[in-house]
Scaffold this motif. Structure first.
Motif, mmCIF file in Angstrom:
data_model
loop_
_atom_site.group_PDB
_atom_site.id
_atom_site.type_symbol
_atom_site.label_atom_id
_atom_site.label_comp_id
_atom_site.label_asym_id
_atom_site.label_seq_id
_atom_site.Cartn_x
_atom_site.Cartn_y
_atom_site.Cartn_z
ATOM 1 N N SER A 1 0.122 -6.909 -3.987
ATOM 2 C CA SER A 1 -0.645 -5.676 -4.173
ATOM 3 C C SER A 1 -1.467 -5.343 -2.943
ATOM 4 C CB SER A 1 -1.552 -5.815 -5.399
ATOM 5 O OG SER A 1 -2.358 -4.674 -5.565
ATOM 6 N N ASP A 2 -2.117 -6.369 -2.375
ATOM 7 C CA ASP A 2 -2.925 -6.133 -1.165
ATOM 8 C C ASP A 2 -2.054 -5.653 -0.009
ATOM 9 O OD1 ASP A 2 -5.135 -6.922 -2.570
ATOM 10 O OD2 ASP A 2 -5.145 -8.971 -1.793
ATOM 11 N N LEU A 3 -0.912 -6.304 0.178
ATOM 12 C CA LEU A 3 -0.026 -5.905 1.269
ATOM 13 C C LEU A 3 0.545 -4.508 1.036
ATOM 14 C CD1 LEU A 3 1.955 -9.219 1.902
ATOM 15 C CD2 LEU A 3 0.182 -8.236 3.334
ATOM 16 N N ASP A 4 0.909 -4.219 -0.213
ATOM 17 C CA ASP A 4 1.462 -2.898 -0.517
ATOM 18 C C ASP A 4 0.459 -1.800 -0.201
ATOM 19 O OD1 ASP A 4 3.838 -3.942 -1.309
ATOM 20 O OD2 ASP A 4 3.389 -3.919 -3.455
ATOM 21 N N GLN A 5 -0.789 -1.985 -0.610
ATOM 22 C CA GLN A 5 -1.806 -0.961 -0.378
ATOM 23 C C GLN A 5 -2.055 -0.757 1.111
ATOM 24 O OE1 GLN A 5 -5.314 -1.995 -2.607
ATOM 25 N NE2 GLN A 5 -4.223 -2.058 -4.555
ATOM 26 N N LEU A 6 -2.130 -1.873 1.854
ATOM 27 C CA LEU A 6 -2.403 -1.770 3.282
ATOM 28 C C LEU A 6 -1.258 -1.066 4.013
ATOM 29 C CD1 LEU A 6 -3.983 -2.441 5.862
ATOM 30 C CD2 LEU A 6 -2.880 -4.688 5.852
ATOM 31 N N PHE A 7 -0.044 -1.548 3.801
ATOM 32 C CA PHE A 7 1.081 -1.008 4.549
ATOM 33 C C PHE A 7 1.515 0.356 4.046
ATOM 34 C CE2 PHE A 7 1.818 -5.630 5.493
ATOM 35 C CZ PHE A 7 1.502 -5.519 6.837
ATOM 36 N N LEU A 8 1.285 0.654 2.769
ATOM 37 C CA LEU A 8 1.576 1.995 2.282
ATOM 38 C C LEU A 8 0.671 3.015 2.963
ATOM 39 C CD1 LEU A 8 3.301 3.632 0.374
ATOM 40 C CD2 LEU A 8 1.581 3.294 -1.405
#
Length: 415
Positions: free
Chosen positions: A288-295
């Motif tokens: 979730s953290d990676l998705d939010q950052l890279f999105l």
């Protein structure tokens, strides 16, 4: 003036732009300036490509994190000694046969107790009896550990071997050191049976460790048998005794629940077992953290691509003012002009979305192959990416299209 056969007083029929004609006009506008069209679509290619690559690499990294966690961290349990907080008269709650008690639990591979030895402030570790010998240091940590700790740490030996249960039972003065500590002390080989001196006490070096899978701080420490440390420096020098347990996959939670009672059935409250977190929760949290950052980064790339399309389309409107005026004079309505420019920008956005999807997918696969990972690209990402490009192109061309629709024929033909 009315057309023949038209009832007197009837108006002229408004012009109609059919879908086939709209597509033909948009295609002609794009193909008329191929270089500019490619540059216009390039912004969307970068944006959508970044979008697909970022989400794909995020999914791939999350999968890799999950597999690594399941393979190592999910099989590790730590048991802390809290006896001093419960009873001030108890120094170390771990029994002498703590390794054997935990080892008898179903699912345990290796287990051992370790603690940092509290040495005097002026104590040094050196390769010579002289405390001020070259390479001697007072900053090297001395760790007392039973053989089970070294087995649970899964060391990779450069030379020699680790000490065994015999050295533990006999309190033998032996030591295992990390490769960095060996280099600092000037020990390059074990063929001449080197010894190190800890606070003046001699210990034979039996092994040099190059790497470990657990307890990485052991590489920067001198590791001696637990019983040897208690014999030389006394049990009261033990600092925060802890047990390291390696388990089979899926047994960590059970071992954490049973460890305290297995160690001290009379006082299980003396221990606190720390089990690894649920790997599914960790994967969800990290993903979730990676998705939010890279999105967010992918969205920024899309915005940059949209601005590029809008800018290029607006310039095209200004350059084609004469063409727009002529078409308006021949009967084209404002919405026909707006529809043409929206169709052009939408087509360029969709084309950029398709190319960007392909480039992003290839990037994910290439990175995964280079890193020896398993590439993960969600079908929803690949399906949605061209649509994202189309929507981006339409939104980017909206203002230029509206501006083109408001061009007055007379003013346009004067330019």
């Amino acid at each position: 003036m009315t057309r023949p056969g038209t009832p007197r007083g009837a108006g002229i029929s408004p012009s109609v732009l059919r879908l086939r004609d709209l597509c033909a006009e948009a295609a002609a506008g794009i193909l008329q300036r191929p270089a500019r069209s490619l540059l216009t679509a390039f912004g969307t290619v970068l944006g959508v490509g970044s979008f697909v690559a970022v989400l794909g690499l995020t999914a791939t990294a999350s999968s890799q994190i999950d597999s690594r966690f399941s393979g190592l961290s999910a099989t590790e349990v730590t048991v802390e000694d809290n006896a001093r907080k419960q009873n001030e008269f108890v120094n170390v709650a771990f029994p002498e046969d703590a390794d054997q008690r935990i080892g008898r639990l179903n699912g345990v591979d290796h287990a051992g107790v370790y603690f940092t030895v509290r040495l005097p402030d002026d104590a040094t570790v050196s390769a010579s009896p002289q405390a001020d010998a070259p390479g001697s240091t007072s900053r090297t940590k001395v760790v007392a550990a039973s053989p089970g700790v070294l087995a649970a740490a899964v060391p990779s030996l450069v030379q020699g071997r680790v000490y065994d249960g015999f050295a533990e039972r006999t309190a033998a003065p032996v030591a295992v050191i990390g490769e960095g500590v060996a280099g600092q002390l000037g020990i390059t080989t074990l063929e001449n049976a080197p010894a190190i001196f800890i606070d003046g006490e001699a210990f034979s070096v039996v092994g040099i460790v190059g790497d470990v899978e657990r307890k990485a701080d052991l590489l920067l420490s001198v590791v001696v048998p637990r019983t040897t440390a208690e014999r030389v420096w006394g049990e009261e020098t033990a600092s925060d005794p802890t047990m390291l347990i390696s388990t089979r996959t899926g047994a960590a939670q059970q071992i954490a629940a049973e460890a305290a009672l297995a160690l001290r059935p009379d006082h299980p409250e003396y221990f606190r077992a720390i089990a690894p977190p649920d790997p599914r929760q960790l994967r969800t949290s990290v993903g979730s953290d990676l998705d939010q950052l890279f999105l967010l980064l992918a969205s920024i790339c899309l915005v940059i691509g949209a601005v590029g399309i809008a800018n290029t389309t607006l310039v095209a409107v200004l350059e084609r003012t004469g063409e727009i005026g002529l078409r308006r004079a021949l009967g084209a309505r404002g919405r026909h002009i707006a529809g043409q420019f929206l169709a052009e920008s939408g087509a360029l956005g969709a084309l950029g979305g398709l190319l960007g999807t392909a480039i992003g997918t290839i990037t994910v696969v290439a990175v995964a192959v280079f890193r020896e990972w398993t590439p993960v690209v969600h079908p929803a990402t690949v399906t949605a990416a061209p649509l994202v490009g189309l929507v981006t192109g339409l939104l980017a061309g909206l203002y230029p299209a509206v501006r083109a629709s408001r061009v007055q024929p007379v003013e346009a033909l004067r330019r």
